[in-house]
Design an enzyme around this catalytic site. Structure first.
Site, short mmCIF file in Angstrom:
data_model
loop_
_atom_site.label_atom_id
_atom_site.label_comp_id
_atom_site.label_asym_id
_atom_site.label_seq_id
_atom_site.Cartn_x
_atom_site.Cartn_y
_atom_site.Cartn_z
N HIS A 66 -69.44 22.89 88.74
CA HIS A 66 -68.74 22.24 89.83
C HIS A 66 -68.67 20.73 89.57
CE1 HIS A 66 -67.63 21.75 94.17
NE2 HIS A 66 -68.14 20.54 93.94
N GLU A 67 -69.79 20.13 89.23
CA GLU A 67 -69.83 18.69 88.98
C GLU A 67 -69.08 18.33 87.70
OE1 GLU A 67 -70.65 16.65 91.27
OE2 GLU A 67 -71.38 18.27 92.55
N CYS A 85 -68.01 21.59 99.05
CA CYS A 85 -68.04 20.32 98.32
C CYS A 85 -68.18 19.20 99.33
CB CYS A 85 -66.75 20.16 97.51
SG CYS A 85 -66.70 18.67 96.50
N HIS A 106 -65.52 17.87 88.45
CA HIS A 106 -65.26 16.54 88.99
C HIS A 106 -65.04 15.53 87.86
CE1 HIS A 106 -65.77 17.09 93.30
NE2 HIS A 106 -66.92 17.70 93.12
#
Length: 100
Positions: A66-67, A24, A70
């Site tokens: 993954h995003e 990351c 966030h």
């Protein structure tokens, strides 16, 4: 290609899980193995205002998840098992020592 999406919602995930190492930009040099679904179905609004639902798989699906984490306030570290977090922390300390 760039995927521009607003207000994404993961509506389904595939049954097959894949364990891969992730990094990351928020944690340079830190890599950890994370198990994620191989495929996802996601609904989002495109820049032109159209709402679409698409299926993504492989690395594209992993990057989207993954995003998405966030956006949900989750660090990718939270997705890993304690074993993989401990190993990644150990490897990261070694990386920092070698970097000096």
């Amino acid at each position: 290609p760039v995927i521009a999406c607003f207000n994404p919602i993961i509506v389904a995930t595939g049954d097959k899980q894949v364990l891969l190492e992730e990094g990351c930009l928020s944690y340079p040099g830190f890599y950890i193995k994370i198990k994620r679904p191989q495929a996802i179905k996601i609904r989002f609004t495109m820049p032109n205002g159209e709402t679409v639902t698409n299926v993504y798989s492989g690395l594209t699906a992993r990057c989207i998840m993954h995003e998405y984490d966030h956006l949900e306030g989750l660090s990718f570290k939270a997705r890993a098992t304690q074993y993989h977090r401990d190993k990644a922390n150990k490897d990261y300390k070694l990386y920092l020592r070698r970097k000096k």
